[in-house]
Design an enzyme around this catalytic site. Structure first.
Site, short mmCIF file in Angstrom:
data_model
loop_
_atom_site.label_atom_id
_atom_site.label_comp_id
_atom_site.label_asym_id
_atom_site.label_seq_id
_atom_site.Cartn_x
_atom_site.Cartn_y
_atom_site.Cartn_z
N TRP A 238 -5.55 -15.00 -21.80
CA TRP A 238 -4.66 -16.10 -21.45
C TRP A 238 -3.86 -15.71 -20.04
CZ3 TRP A 238 0.99 -16.46 -22.69
CH2 TRP A 238 1.53 -17.61 -22.31
N ASP B 164 0.52 -11.01 -29.88
CA ASP B 164 0.72 -12.45 -29.50
C ASP B 164 0.03 -13.26 -30.61
OD1 ASP B 164 1.08 -14.94 -28.01
OD2 ASP B 164 0.01 -14.39 -26.27
N LYS C 150 1.17 -25.11 -30.88
CA LYS C 150 -0.14 -25.69 -31.40
C LYS C 150 -0.24 -26.17 -33.04
CE LYS C 150 -1.38 -24.03 -27.42
NZ LYS C 150 -0.50 -22.82 -26.97
#
Ligand code: PMP
Length: 397
Positions: free
Chosen positions: A133, A213, A248
């Site tokens: 990311w 993460d 999400k």
């Protein structure tokens, strides 16, 4: 003074959103932006969240400040989903009393807090599998942390365990390492349970600080399965940091809902660690935005809403698996083998396309994806997937 600033590169994905919006073709396909889409191409608010928001509207009697830790009912409500419910094979993580958390503005806020805290704890070097990311590298740079990279995946679309082993070998005790908990962004390539076990052993032996993460729990294989890697690492290492996103798996993207958790070596250390995390939050955003986290808390406090949320998440995950299976079944399209996409997880996969091929897909077929070849599989539907595969074949030929 301000004239000394230099122009920063525009965010490529945001630019892609605009290009897509301006394209008049009715059968255009957006595989760029990283949000879930239904089979109709929508990104709706979860029904469970709508119901929780309604309840919040009716019952919230104050908007007075909460504090840098945010809504602790939310933070506690998420804990069993992240850390498991007192599973004895996982060393009773939650019962250990060594885990504490706080709310953060999105997963991004969680990552920022984790890396800022690592820096305060004298970490100066952070290992990161690439591609990753993009914000991981940007946050490291902004914190003046030295980023050391290694390849996350092989050309065959599997985890590059040799590169990871080499990185851990080369790392020094006291370095940190960022690992995606599940649904790796951008590759979709995750560690298997056995690979997580090996990684956990190596991290513990080398005394590296894991920064885990977890931004897509529930979008890969299932809520428990997707947290399996995080739990395996936490069961073996003395201390670790976890950044969590609800943006999400609760569809709350713009409401910026996330959390930061720490597992300390000793429960008695948590007070000092969290006071440092609060100080970092105070200096950055003072307090996190309340609304989305309060809605998640209401969902998690109510059995019926929890079930509704999990059903909605199951539907999302099943749809993405269906798209992945359909792509994988296409097998080899010219030089691109789509088969590995079936075993990958989450919203993203990276197709080995040249920039020229990506641009041709855009100009000739109205198919929009990042220049890296990253696709959002949720942008594909049973209605457009055949067109996508045919377009791929056409630009590769
Ligand atoms: N980590 C990873 C790996 C991500 O892909 C993202 C979001 N794209 C985040 C963290 C941050 O998520 P949020 O939108 O909640 O800040």
């Amino acid at each position: 003074m301000l004239e000394t600033l230099t122009q920063q590169p525009p965010d490529a994905l945001l630019a892609l959103i605009k290009l897509y919006a301006d394209d008049p073709r009715a059968d255009k396909i957006d595989l760029g932006v990283g949000v879930y889409r239904t089979g109709q191409g929508d990104t709706p608010v979860f029904g469970a969240i709508k119901a929780a928001e309604q309840r919040l509207l009716e019952t919230q009697d104050s908007k007075a400040y909460l504090g840098p830790e945010g809504d602790m009912g939310f933070v506690r409500g998420l804990k069993p989903y992240v850390f498991g419910r007192d599973d004895p094979t996982l060393n009773n993580l939650l019962a250990s009393g060594r885990i504490e958390g706080m709310q953060a503005p999105g997963g991004t806020g969680g990552v920022r807090l984790a890396l800022g805290l690592a820096r305060r704890a004298m970490v100066s070097r952070v290992w990161l599998g690439t591609p990753s990311w993009p914000n991981h590298a940007q946050i490291l740079a902004d914190l003046d942390l030295e980023a050391r990279t290694f390849a996350h995946a092989t050309a065959a679309g599997t985890v590059d365990m040799d590169a990871l082993r080499g990185a851990i070998e080369a790392a020094l005790p006291g370095d940190a390492i960022v690992l995606h908990g599940c649904c790796h962004n951008p590759t979709g390539i995750d560690y298997s349970p056995a690979q997580w076990d090996e990684v956990a052993e190596r991290l513990a032996a080398k005394r590296l600080l894991p920064v885990l993460d977890l931004a897509y729990q529930g979008l890969g294989q299932g809520m428990d399965e997707d947290a399996g890697g995080v739990r395996r690492v936490l069961a073996r290492v003395p201390e670790a940091l976890v950044a969590y996103s609800c943006d999400k798996n609760f569809g709350l993207y713009r409401d910026r809902v996330g959390a930061f958790y720490v597992m300390a070596a000793e429960a008695s250390e948590l007070g000092v660690i969290m006071s440092t995390a609060y100080a970092l939050a105070r200096a950055a955003w003072s307090m996190p935005p309340d609304h989305g986290a309060a809605a998640v808390r209401i969902v998690l406090e109510d059995e019926g809403l929890t079930r509704q949320w999990q059903d909605e998440l199951d539907t999302m995950r099943a749809r993405m698996r269906q798209v992945r299976e359909r792509l994988a079944a296409a097998g080899r399209v010219g030089t691109v083998d789509l088969a590995p996409v079936g075993a990958q997880n989450g919203l993203f996969s990276v197709l080995p396309l040249t920039t020229e091929q990506v641009l041709k897909l855009r100009s000739q077929h109205g198919i929009y994806m990042a220049a890296s070849g990253r696709i959002n599989v949720a942008g594909l539907t049973m209605g457009n997937i055949d067109k996508f595969i045919a377009a791929l074949a056409a630009v590769i030929a």
